[in-house]
Scaffold this motif. Structure first.
Motif, PDB file in Angstrom:
ATOM      1  N   UNK A  16       1.079  -1.012   0.016  1.00  0.00           N
ATOM      2  CA  UNK A  16      -0.200   0.310  -0.373  1.00  0.00           C
ATOM      3  C   UNK A  16       1.089   1.212   0.099  1.00  0.00           C
ATOM      4  N   UNK A  17       2.426   1.022   0.442  1.00  0.00           N
ATOM      5  CA  UNK A  17       2.898   2.477   0.108  1.00  0.00           C
ATOM      6  C   UNK A  17       3.338   2.443  -0.537  1.00  0.00           C
ATOM      7  N   UNK A  18       3.835   1.643  -0.821  1.00  0.00           N
ATOM      8  CA  UNK A  18       4.369   1.676  -2.433  1.00  0.00           C
ATOM      9  C   UNK A  18       4.143   2.605  -4.104  1.00  0.00           C
ATOM     10  N   UNK A  19       2.274   1.996  -3.735  1.00  0.00           N
ATOM     11  CA  UNK A  19       1.088   2.649  -4.600  1.00  0.00           C
ATOM     12  C   UNK A  19       1.160   4.149  -4.186  1.00  0.00           C
ATOM     13  N   UNK A  20       1.380   4.390  -3.373  1.00  0.00           N
ATOM     14  CA  UNK A  20       0.428   5.744  -2.550  1.00  0.00           C
ATOM     15  C   UNK A  20       1.719   6.381  -2.958  1.00  0.00           C
ATOM     16  N   UNK A  21       2.905   6.556  -3.169  1.00  0.00           N
ATOM     17  CA  UNK A  21       3.642   7.518  -4.012  1.00  0.00           C
ATOM     18  C   UNK A  21       3.794   7.245  -4.963  1.00  0.00           C
ATOM     19  N   UNK A  22       2.568   6.654  -5.840  1.00  0.00           N
ATOM     20  CA  UNK A  22       3.058   6.744  -6.890  1.00  0.00           C
ATOM     21  C   UNK A  22       1.561   7.501  -7.382  1.00  0.00           C
ATOM     22  N   UNK A  23       0.446   7.022  -6.059  1.00  0.00           N
ATOM     23  CA  UNK A  23      -0.536   7.543  -6.653  1.00  0.00           C
ATOM     24  C   UNK A  23      -1.181   9.363  -5.930  1.00  0.00           C
ATOM     25  N   UNK A  24      -0.121   9.442  -5.034  1.00  0.00           N
ATOM     26  CA  UNK A  24      -0.504  10.757  -3.972  1.00  0.00           C
ATOM     27  C   UNK A  24      -0.168  11.985  -4.782  1.00  0.00           C
ATOM     28  N   UNK A  25       1.495  11.766  -4.810  1.00  0.00           N
ATOM     29  CA  UNK A  25       1.525  12.998  -6.055  1.00  0.00           C
ATOM     30  C   UNK A  25       0.914  13.218  -7.656  1.00  0.00           C
ATOM     31  N   UNK A  26       0.376  12.429  -7.488  1.00  0.00           N
ATOM     32  CA  UNK A  26      -0.970  12.718  -9.043  1.00  0.00           C
ATOM     33  C   UNK A  26      -2.088  13.668  -8.252  1.00  0.00           C
ATOM     34  N   UNK A  27      -2.529  13.043  -7.927  1.00  0.00           N
ATOM     35  CA  UNK A  27      -3.552  13.320  -6.505  1.00  0.00           C
ATOM     36  C   UNK A  27      -3.029  14.780  -6.123  1.00  0.00           C
ATOM     37  N   UNK A  28      -2.559  15.310  -5.663  1.00  0.00           N
ATOM     38  CA  UNK A  28      -1.644  16.383  -4.988  1.00  0.00           C
ATOM     39  C   UNK A  28      -1.533  17.360  -5.853  1.00  0.00           C
ATOM     40  N   UNK A  29      -0.821  17.196  -7.028  1.00  0.00           N
ATOM     41  CA  UNK A  29      -0.954  18.405  -8.468  1.00  0.00           C
ATOM     42  C   UNK A  29      -2.098  18.849  -9.009  1.00  0.00           C
TER      43      UNK A  29
END
Length: 294
Positions: free
Chosen positions: A158-171
């Motif tokens: 889960x942590x590995x996937x969030x490192x990929x999805x969160x930056x896009x969500x933030x932007x």
């Protein structure tokens, strides 16, 4: 208005057509070959048309438990989707006001976009191995004696996937709030609305389509992710990892059927997102029209 198109237009149109064919051609070929007959192979010409390979894939075929891998990826994708929406929305609201260290926090949050995915995966795996060693040596006996590893689908994975999805969500959220009209909030506060009521009844309805887009985008990123999952998933593989493993062992159209199934889920998610966004916009337009007539 009566002039014909210049030759450059046709050259550019032809180049664009070749680009689209290069981009989507392999996927279309795999889709077609996945419907081979029972005696079909991995290349053209097709030997019959059937759903044989999809049936064999779902039954397991003695190679991989497709049902468990599918459910595992689906559950992980849904959790990633929810967390991406909640954390991205919270960060978007928080970053509307300046606070100490905001720029540093922003760069730290999006830094994983420029770090190679395999490096991120290896780093997360190393962190959890160090955590395992610490717990086995210094943890309570009821943990140290029974612990195998803390790595798993909903921990390191889960942590590995969030490192990929969160930056896009933030932007995306930052872009949304940069053009958000604050006068709606001011009007709500003038009417006596609390911060919670303003968020629920004013902010969220306005940005709801974008929130849906962020959520489904996070799901599709998680659903298709391989590199960041490769070292961080622990004992069980996700569906894309199983697909990657099968490419070296399966020599039948079953591998094409698996690729078609996983891609079909991505297209279904995109269709749901577009349907939801279209429905919400139509409802908002209808309410706006009714309010104008009133």
């Amino acid at each position: 208005m009566g002039e014909g198109r210049s030759p450059a237009f046709y050259w550019l149109a032809g180049f664009f057509g070749l680009f689209v064919l290069f981009l989507y051609g392999p996927m279309i070929v795999i889709f077609i070959l996945s419907f081979q007959g029972p005696t079909g192979g991995l290349t053209f010409p097709m030997n019959g048309v059937s759903l044989h390979w999809f049936e064999r894939l779902w039954n397991g075929g003695g190679i991989v438990n497709i049902h468990d891998a599918f459910v595992r990826s689906l559950e992980l994708g849904l959790v990633v989707m929810v967390l991406t929406v909640v954390l991205s929305l919270s960060a978007g609201l928080a970053f509307r006001k300046k606070f100490g260290g905001s720029q540093l926090l922003f760069f730290v949050a999006v830094a994983s976009l420029i770090v190679p995915s395999i490096v991120t995966s290896l780093g997360i795996a190393l962190e959890f191995r160090l955590l395992d060693d610490f717990l086995k040596k210094h943890g309570p006996p009821w943990i140290a004696d029974n612990l195998t590893t803390t790595m798993g689908t909903f921990t390191s994975g889960l942590g590995a996937h969030l490192t990929w999805t969160l930056p896009f969500g933030l932007l995306v959220m930052f872009a949304i709030f940069n053009r958000f009209d604050n006068r709606y909030e001011e009007a709500a506060r003038d009417q006596g609305a609390t911060p919670g009521q303003t968020l629920r009844y004013v902010i969220l309805p306005i940005i709801l389509t974008s929130v849906i887009g962020v959520g489904f985008f996070g799901f599709t990123l998680s659903w298709d992710e391989i590199a960041r999952s490769s070292q961080a998933m622990g004992e069980h593989n996700t569906l894309p990892m199983e697909l990657q493993a099968l490419t070296t062992t399966v020599t039948t159209p079953e591998i094409y059927a698996l690729g078609t199934a996983t891609t079909g889920v991505s297209f279904a998610v995109i269709a749901l997102a577009l349907l939801g966004i279209t429905t919400i916009r139509a409802r908002q337009a209808r309410h706006g029209s009714d309010a104008g007539q009133a």
